[in-house]
Design a protein around this motif. Structure first.
Motif, PDB file in Angstrom:
ATOM      1  N   LYS A 159      50.439  61.107  -1.888  1.00  9.03           N
ATOM      2  CA  LYS A 159      50.907  61.949  -2.985  1.00  9.03           C
ATOM      3  C   LYS A 159      52.240  61.393  -3.477  1.00  9.03           C
ATOM      4  O   LYS A 159      52.971  60.723  -2.737  1.00  9.03           O
ATOM      5  N   THR A 160      52.541  61.654  -4.735  1.00  5.65           N
ATOM      6  CA  THR A 160      53.767  61.135  -5.336  1.00  5.65           C
ATOM      7  C   THR A 160      54.985  61.762  -4.670  1.00  5.65           C
ATOM      8  O   THR A 160      54.994  62.963  -4.364  1.00  5.65           O
ATOM      9  N   GLN A 161      56.002  60.955  -4.451  1.00  9.10           N
ATOM     10  CA  GLN A 161      57.186  61.426  -3.744  1.00  9.10           C
ATOM     11  C   GLN A 161      57.883  62.564  -4.506  1.00  9.10           C
ATOM     12  O   GLN A 161      57.912  62.586  -5.731  1.00  9.10           O
ATOM     13  N   HIS A 162      58.464  63.469  -3.731  1.00  9.34           N
ATOM     14  CA  HIS A 162      59.199  64.605  -4.297  1.00  9.34           C
ATOM     15  C   HIS A 162      60.460  64.767  -3.455  1.00  9.34           C
ATOM     16  O   HIS A 162      60.389  65.119  -2.279  1.00  9.34           O
ATOM     17  N   ASN A 163      61.606  64.481  -4.051  1.00 14.64           N
ATOM     18  CA  ASN A 163      62.861  64.484  -3.316  1.00 14.64           C
ATOM     19  C   ASN A 163      63.793  65.608  -3.754  1.00 14.64           C
ATOM     20  O   ASN A 163      63.765  66.045  -4.898  1.00 14.64           O
ATOM     21  N   ILE A 164      64.628  66.026  -2.828  1.00 18.55           N
ATOM     22  CA  ILE A 164      65.737  66.937  -3.117  1.00 18.55           C
ATOM     23  C   ILE A 164      66.994  66.087  -3.214  1.00 18.55           C
ATOM     24  O   ILE A 164      67.326  65.336  -2.294  1.00 18.55           O
ATOM     25  N   LEU A 165      67.664  66.166  -4.344  1.00 18.28           N
ATOM     26  CA  LEU A 165      68.843  65.349  -4.626  1.00 18.28           C
ATOM     27  C   LEU A 165      70.061  66.266  -4.689  1.00 18.28           C
ATOM     28  O   LEU A 165      70.113  67.174  -5.526  1.00 18.28           O
ATOM     29  N   GLU A 166      70.994  66.062  -3.770  1.00 24.88           N
ATOM     30  CA  GLU A 166      72.182  66.908  -3.683  1.00 24.88           C
ATOM     31  C   GLU A 166      73.415  66.138  -4.131  1.00 24.88           C
ATOM     32  O   GLU A 166      73.724  65.066  -3.595  1.00 24.88           O
ATOM     33  N   TYR A 167      74.122  66.700  -5.115  1.00 23.78           N
ATOM     34  CA  TYR A 167      75.330  66.080  -5.650  1.00 23.78           C
ATOM     35  C   TYR A 167      76.571  66.520  -4.880  1.00 23.78           C
ATOM     36  O   TYR A 167      76.666  67.676  -4.437  1.00 23.78           O
ATOM     37  N   GLN A 168      77.528  65.588  -4.772  1.00 27.41           N
ATOM     38  CA  GLN A 168      78.843  65.909  -4.253  1.00 27.41           C
ATOM     39  C   GLN A 168      79.808  66.065  -5.426  1.00 27.41           C
ATOM     40  O   GLN A 168      79.487  65.706  -6.558  1.00 27.41           O
ATOM     41  N   ALA A 169      80.986  66.591  -5.146  1.00 30.51           N
ATOM     42  CA  ALA A 169      81.952  66.874  -6.212  1.00 30.51           C
ATOM     43  C   ALA A 169      82.380  65.620  -6.960  1.00 30.51           C
ATOM     44  O   ALA A 169      82.707  65.677  -8.151  1.00 30.51           O
ATOM     45  N   ASP A 170      82.387  64.446  -6.285  1.00 30.70           N
ATOM     46  CA  ASP A 170      82.841  63.214  -6.932  1.00 30.70           C
ATOM     47  C   ASP A 170      81.721  62.484  -7.679  1.00 30.70           C
ATOM     48  O   ASP A 170      81.912  61.375  -8.185  1.00 30.70           O
ATOM     49  N   GLY A 171      80.555  63.129  -7.762  1.00 37.40           N
ATOM     50  CA  GLY A 171      79.438  62.524  -8.471  1.00 37.40           C
ATOM     51  C   GLY A 171      78.483  61.753  -7.585  1.00 37.40           C
ATOM     52  O   GLY A 171      77.379  61.407  -8.012  1.00 37.40           O
ATOM     53  N   ARG A 172      78.904  61.473  -6.359  1.00 37.47           N
ATOM     54  CA  ARG A 172      77.976  60.821  -5.428  1.00 37.47           C
ATOM     55  C   ARG A 172      76.878  61.807  -5.047  1.00 37.47           C
ATOM     56  O   ARG A 172      76.989  63.009  -5.259  1.00 37.47           O
ATOM     57  N   TRP A 173      75.833  61.292  -4.430  1.00 41.02           N
ATOM     58  CA  TRP A 173      74.719  62.151  -4.094  1.00 41.02           C
ATOM     59  C   TRP A 173      73.967  61.575  -2.898  1.00 41.02           C
ATOM     60  O   TRP A 173      74.134  60.411  -2.539  1.00 41.02           O
ATOM     61  N   HIS A 174      73.170  62.404  -2.289  1.00 37.32           N
ATOM     62  CA  HIS A 174      72.209  61.912  -1.301  1.00 37.32           C
ATOM     63  C   HIS A 174      70.907  62.668  -1.514  1.00 37.32           C
ATOM     64  O   HIS A 174      70.884  63.749  -2.112  1.00 37.32           O
TER      65      HIS A 174
ATOM     66  N   MET B   5      54.864  40.798 -19.375  1.00 31.51           N
ATOM     67  CA  MET B   5      55.785  41.692 -20.053  1.00 31.51           C
ATOM     68  C   MET B   5      57.171  41.053 -20.168  1.00 31.51           C
ATOM     69  O   MET B   5      57.597  40.313 -19.281  1.00 31.51           O
ATOM     70  N   THR B   6      57.888  41.393 -21.223  1.00 28.81           N
ATOM     71  CA  THR B   6      59.234  40.851 -21.412  1.00 28.81           C
ATOM     72  C   THR B   6      60.212  41.420 -20.392  1.00 28.81           C
ATOM     73  O   THR B   6      61.061  40.703 -19.865  1.00 28.81           O
ATOM     74  N   TYR B   7      60.084  42.720 -20.119  1.00 31.28           N
ATOM     75  CA  TYR B   7      60.975  43.369 -19.153  1.00 31.28           C
ATOM     76  C   TYR B   7      60.171  44.098 -18.084  1.00 31.28           C
ATOM     77  O   TYR B   7      59.233  44.839 -18.398  1.00 31.28           O
ATOM     78  N   LEU B   8      60.547  43.877 -16.841  1.00 33.42           N
ATOM     79  CA  LEU B   8      59.946  44.557 -15.713  1.00 33.42           C
ATOM     80  C   LEU B   8      61.005  45.424 -15.051  1.00 33.42           C
ATOM     81  O   LEU B   8      62.100  44.942 -14.727  1.00 33.42           O
ATOM     82  N   ILE B   9      60.695  46.690 -14.870  1.00 37.06           N
ATOM     83  CA  ILE B   9      61.570  47.610 -14.163  1.00 37.06           C
ATOM     84  C   ILE B   9      60.892  47.972 -12.860  1.00 37.06           C
ATOM     85  O   ILE B   9      59.759  48.466 -12.862  1.00 37.06           O
ATOM     86  N   THR B  10      61.518  47.723 -11.752  1.00 38.45           N
ATOM     87  CA  THR B  10      60.930  48.045 -10.461  1.00 38.45           C
ATOM     88  C   THR B  10      61.701  49.200  -9.822  1.00 38.45           C
ATOM     89  O   THR B  10      62.904  49.336 -10.022  1.00 38.45           O
ATOM     90  N   GLY B  11      60.987  50.024  -9.077  1.00 38.86           N
ATOM     91  CA  GLY B  11      61.660  51.123  -8.404  1.00 38.86           C
ATOM     92  C   GLY B  11      60.706  52.265  -8.113  1.00 38.86           C
ATOM     93  O   GLY B  11      59.499  52.181  -8.350  1.00 38.86           O
ATOM     94  N   CYS B  12      61.257  53.348  -7.624  1.00 40.86           N
ATOM     95  CA  CYS B  12      60.446  54.470  -7.162  1.00 40.86           C
ATOM     96  C   CYS B  12      60.038  55.394  -8.305  1.00 40.86           C
ATOM     97  O   CYS B  12      60.704  55.481  -9.329  1.00 40.86           O
ATOM     98  N   THR B  13      58.922  56.062  -8.104  1.00 39.97           N
ATOM     99  CA  THR B  13      58.491  57.165  -8.956  1.00 39.97           C
ATOM    100  C   THR B  13      58.526  58.419  -8.107  1.00 39.97           C
ATOM    101  O   THR B  13      57.955  58.448  -7.011  1.00 39.97           O
ATOM    102  N   LEU B  14      59.196  59.441  -8.586  1.00 36.84           N
ATOM    103  CA  LEU B  14      59.284  60.669  -7.808  1.00 36.84           C
ATOM    104  C   LEU B  14      59.615  61.859  -8.691  1.00 36.84           C
ATOM    105  O   LEU B  14      60.025  61.713  -9.837  1.00 36.84           O
ATOM    106  N   LEU B  15      59.423  63.020  -8.125  1.00 32.71           N
ATOM    107  CA  LEU B  15      59.900  64.256  -8.726  1.00 32.71           C
ATOM    108  C   LEU B  15      61.220  64.623  -8.065  1.00 32.71           C
ATOM    109  O   LEU B  15      61.438  64.339  -6.876  1.00 32.71           O
ATOM    110  N   ASN B  16      62.097  65.265  -8.831  1.00 33.54           N
ATOM    111  CA  ASN B  16      63.413  65.634  -8.331  1.00 33.54           C
ATOM    112  C   ASN B  16      63.633  67.140  -8.362  1.00 33.54           C
ATOM    113  O   ASN B  16      63.352  67.795  -9.373  1.00 33.54           O
TER     114      ASN B  16
END
Length: 310
Positions: free
Chosen positions: A77-92, A1-12
């Protein structure tokens, strides 16, 4: 492939700073796929998932003619994460399945060099990583370079790495080993110890490594060869959810960099892709030839306008 994207697959499941929520949306590095897909179909998402992958992602893959050859079915099973935003746009984020699941299966979800190498060859132009600096995939970087000798490697530095002072030396060493990196404004202030956008740009230029520098809703810069090229965001009035815009725009920036586009043109494409990404919850639903033609036409118009100003 010309481009490979690596990383996680999850539900948010998304929890915003104002307390509002949105649940069950496709997430992970599929957003980076959305940064390249508007401009190129020859891409592969190298990721990990569970046997329920098709239940959640199957329709999206089929609609957009994405190959599943890069999916490693190594999780129960496919990962399912809870993503919490902070006021400055950061998140955990953290696993909806609990700490025990995350502790046992989180390490198995990480990208391995072997996953990347099997899909790499002389025709591979670009590879995207969002892996943490201490993940084992980097131990195989030499092997990845050998398998894809013509590829440029983009590292979108994880916020968690930026926020740990003890990792700063390792982060710096890895920046030197990749071809281009990406971070956002709050991360730049933490990493470089700066107090403004302008000071961060100076620090990035001084470092001497090409960088895609994201400054939130304002827009982004492509910084290379001692100069910062800025382009503003598009269609902010149509924005519904910014989740994944950093990944998405970084994917576009990698595409532009690998294709040898003018830095300003690259950042314009990145902002256009991010604007599509922000128009709904989850990734943009369907990429068509008509959409590609419209985006490229808009990009040309914006490039001509900004070149006159810069």
């Amino acid at each position: 492939m010309t481009y490979l994207i690596t990383g996680c697959t999850l539900l948010n499941d998304l929890v915003y700073a104002d307390g509002s929520t949105a649940e069950g949306y496709l997430g992970g590095a599929i957003y980076t796929v959305n940064g390249i897909k508007p401009f190129c179909d020859d891409l592969l998402f190298v990721t990990t998932a569970g046997p329920d992958f098709d239940d959640y992602f199957g329709d999206y893959y089929r609609r957009n003619k994405l190959s599943t050859e890069g999916v490693q079915f190594v999780l129960p099973k496919t990962q399912h994460n809870i993503l919490e935003y902070q006021a400055d746009g950061r998140w955990h984020e953290y696993s909806k399945f609990g700490e025990a699941f995350e502790k046992e299966w989180g390490p198995k979800a990480l990208i391995q060099a072997s996953y990347v190498i099997q899909h790499s060859n002389d025709a591979t132009r670009g590879i995207y990583f969002e892996s943490g600096v201490r993940e084992s995939v980097w131990n195989g970087l030499a092997g990845i370079r050998k398998a894809a000798p013509n590829a440029k490697i983009m590292w979108e530095i994880p916020t968690l790495d930026i926020d740990k002072p003890d990792l700063k030396k390792e982060v710096g060493e890895l920046i030197e080993k990749v071809d281009i990196y990406s971070l956002n404004l709050p991360e730049s202030k933490t990493y470089f110890g700066t107090d403004s956008e302008e000071r961060s740009i100076e620090a990035i230029i001084d470092l001497g490594k090409p960088c895609f520098f994201r400054v939130g809703a304002k827009g982004a810069y492509m910084i290379e060869d001692g100069r910062a090229w800025f382009a503003p965001s598009f269609d902010l009035d149509k924005s519904v959810d910014p989740t994944g815009c950093g990944n998405c725009s970084t994917g576009s920036a990698l595409y532009g960099y690998c294709e040898g586009l003018h830095p300003l043109r690259s950042v314009i494409l990145a902002n256009l892709a991010a604007s599509l990404n922000a128009m709904q919850y989850g990734p943009y639903p369907l990429f068509t030839d008509e959409l590609r033609a419209r985006i490229l036409e808009t990009a040309e118009t914006e490039f001509a306008r900004l070149r006159q100003e810069q």
